[in-house]
Design an enzyme around this catalytic site. Structure first.
Site, PDB file in Angstrom:
ATOM      1  CB  SER A 263      17.372 -62.023  43.210  1.00  0.00           C
ATOM      2  OG  SER A 263      18.339 -62.110  44.235  1.00  0.00           O
ATOM      3  CD  GLU A 264      15.167 -58.903  36.447  1.00  0.00           C
ATOM      4  OE1 GLU A 264      14.420 -58.655  35.487  1.00  0.00           O
ATOM      5  OE2 GLU A 264      16.227 -58.288  36.676  1.00  0.00           O
ATOM      6  CD  GLN A 265      20.489 -62.265  35.226  1.00  0.00           C
ATOM      7  OE1 GLN A 265      21.285 -63.156  35.489  1.00  0.00           O
ATOM      8  NE2 GLN A 265      20.842 -61.089  34.742  1.00  0.00           N
TER       9      GLN A 265
ATOM     10  CE1 TYR B  82       9.534 -59.154  34.704  1.00  0.00           C
ATOM     11  CE2 TYR B  82      11.411 -60.300  33.741  1.00  0.00           C
ATOM     12  CZ  TYR B  82      10.882 -59.486  34.717  1.00  0.00           C
ATOM     13  OH  TYR B  82      11.684 -58.998  35.721  1.00  0.00           O
TER      14      TYR B  82
END
Length: 453
Positions: free
Chosen positions: A357-359, A277
């Site tokens: 948020s993703e991190q 990812y």
């Protein structure tokens, strides 16, 4: 009667004329006699006066010297008594007195002591030899007569016969410190037989004052276990050190070769879809932004996917428009074997706060929840890490970072360069593919980089 008369002129200040001196030799002992030469021509003692003796023109006096008629007696003679001596007297003839002197050059030699000879080697000892080897042993003697030094063995005399397997070879060395002669005789065994072991070979030496003997015994050589163990241990340590050194230098190449040759099989059945990812930081723009975008969306897929056969998830390429970023990130991270974080050279804390948020979800999965392995890549060197989140600093400290250096070129984008070998080493194993082809970079990459500058 005829006689030859030589008249010479005495040199001024010289009391001795070495040209007409008589040479005499005495030996070190308790006492020795030095004769005044040619005084027997003057036989009429009543016309000759007592003789006086001089050494180097100095009158001899003291308890070490005595006089017997015309001769000189020296007690406790040492080598320091050598030198030039003069005996002097007067003779009266027809009422006229004449001076008479004779010069003597005295040499003092060390007298051999009255004792049996000595053997310095062998000393009734043994030596270890191998069967079939050649052996040479010296018998070193002092004070022996040359012809009275010999070897015996196997019950008989060992002579100087070079046709035999065992023979002797005599030779003479210089004199010892006390003047006694030193002789040696070699015992030579051209080939040691089993019958030579445990048999004494005796060296004998003699002179007029006695005889001595000393032996040597040959023994079978026993393997030195301690030496072999020490040598083996040292060799093992050296081999281990060299192996570890080679492994440290070529560890990545060895692991990649093992994967390609031994573990060339399909992906593991672990339910994962993606090999990595890819999470990249944002930049403020400019050349750094285009350089980071080119690496993430062009070069990274070209090398890892096309050349190496990996399957990557790159946000913005693999997700669908309108999907929730957090949901996609959470589901994709569960399906990924690695988390690849790419930092730009101008990355700062505010750049990482975008897509928080993703991190945060990715860091949570990597560090706490699933324990996914992280690959940290730096686009050029980052000077200041203090402005980065603590999680990034922790990953840097624990796993280190792979740093890209230089520009994008055909050579730098080959899977067999050092940078990509480091990336492949941290990636999971994949099916064997060929890396012989070098993929050319599209011109649009360079154009994009140029636009950024």
């Amino acid at each position: 009667m005829r006689t030859k008369v030589t008249v010479f002129e005495r040199i001024e200040g010289l009391c001795i004329n070495e040209k007409f001196a008589v040479e005499e030799v005495i030996f070190t002992s308790s006492s020795a006699r030095v004769v005044c030469p040619h005084l027997d021509f003057f036989r009429n003692g009543k016309h000759i006066q007592p003789v006086q003796w001089y050494k180097e023109c100095q009158l001899l006096e003291g308890k070490r010297f005595a006089f017997s008629n015309s001769d000189l007696i020296i007690f406790n003679v040492t080598v320091h008594d050598r030198g030039n001596y003069t005996c002097e007297t007067t003779y009266t003839y027809n009422g006229k007195q004449y001076n008479i002197s004779r010069d003597v050059t005295l040499t003092v030699e060390v007298s051999p002591p009255k004792q049996p000879p000595e053997i310095s080697y062998p000393r009734n000892n043994s030596i270890e030899v191998e069967l079939g080897s050649q052996v040479t042993v010296d018998c070193n003697t002092t004070g022996a007569d040359g012809y009275d030094v010999f070897w015996t063995g196997h019950g008989g005399y060992i002579g100087d016969f070079y046709t035999n397997r065992i023979f002797a070879s005599p030779y003479e060395e210089e004199s010892s410190y006390d003047g006694r002669p030193m002789y040696s005789e070699k015992l030579i065994i051209s080939e040691v037989n089993s019958e030579d072991f445990e048999q004494p070979f005796v060296c004998q030496a003699s002179n007029a004052f006695g005889q001595v003997a000393s032996y040597i015994i040959l023994k079978r050589r026993v393997p030195d276990i301690q030496r072999w163990l020490t040598g083996g241990l040292v060799s093992l340590l050296m081999l281990t050190f060299i192996t570890l050194l080679i492994y440290k230098i070529f560890k990545i190449d060895l692991v990649l070769w093992y994967r390609d040759s031994v573990c060339a099989s399909a992906s593991k059945e672990d339910g994962k879809v993606y090999d990595a990812y890819v999470l990249s930081t944002k930049s403020r723009g400019g050349r750094s932004f285009y350089r980071l975008e080119t690496f993430v969306h062009r070069i990274l897929p070209d090398v890892l996917e096309q050349q190496c056969g990996y399957n990557l998830f790159i946000l913005g390429r693999n997700d669908l428009p309108g999907e929730a970023v957090v949901s996609v990130a959470e589901e994709t991270l569960k399906q990924s074997r690695r988390l690849m974080i790419i930092l730009g050279s101008e990355t700062s804390c505010c750049c990482l706060l975008e897509d928080t948020s993703e991190q945060q979800l990715a860091m949570y999965k990597a560090l706490i929840c699933d324990g996914i392995q992280v690959i940290l890549i730096e686009m050029d060197e980052i000077q200041d890490y203090t402005s980065l989140p603590e999680s990034i600093r922790y990953i840097k400290q624990k796993h280190g970072a792979i740093q890209w250096k230089g520009e994008f070129s055909e050579k730098s984008c080959s899977a067999n360069t050092r940078f990509w070998k480091n990336v492949r080493y941290r990636m999971p194993s994949r099916t064997k593919v060929s890396y012989s082809g070098v993929y050319l970079l599209p011109r649009t990459w360079n154009n994009s980089a140029a636009m950024g500058s």
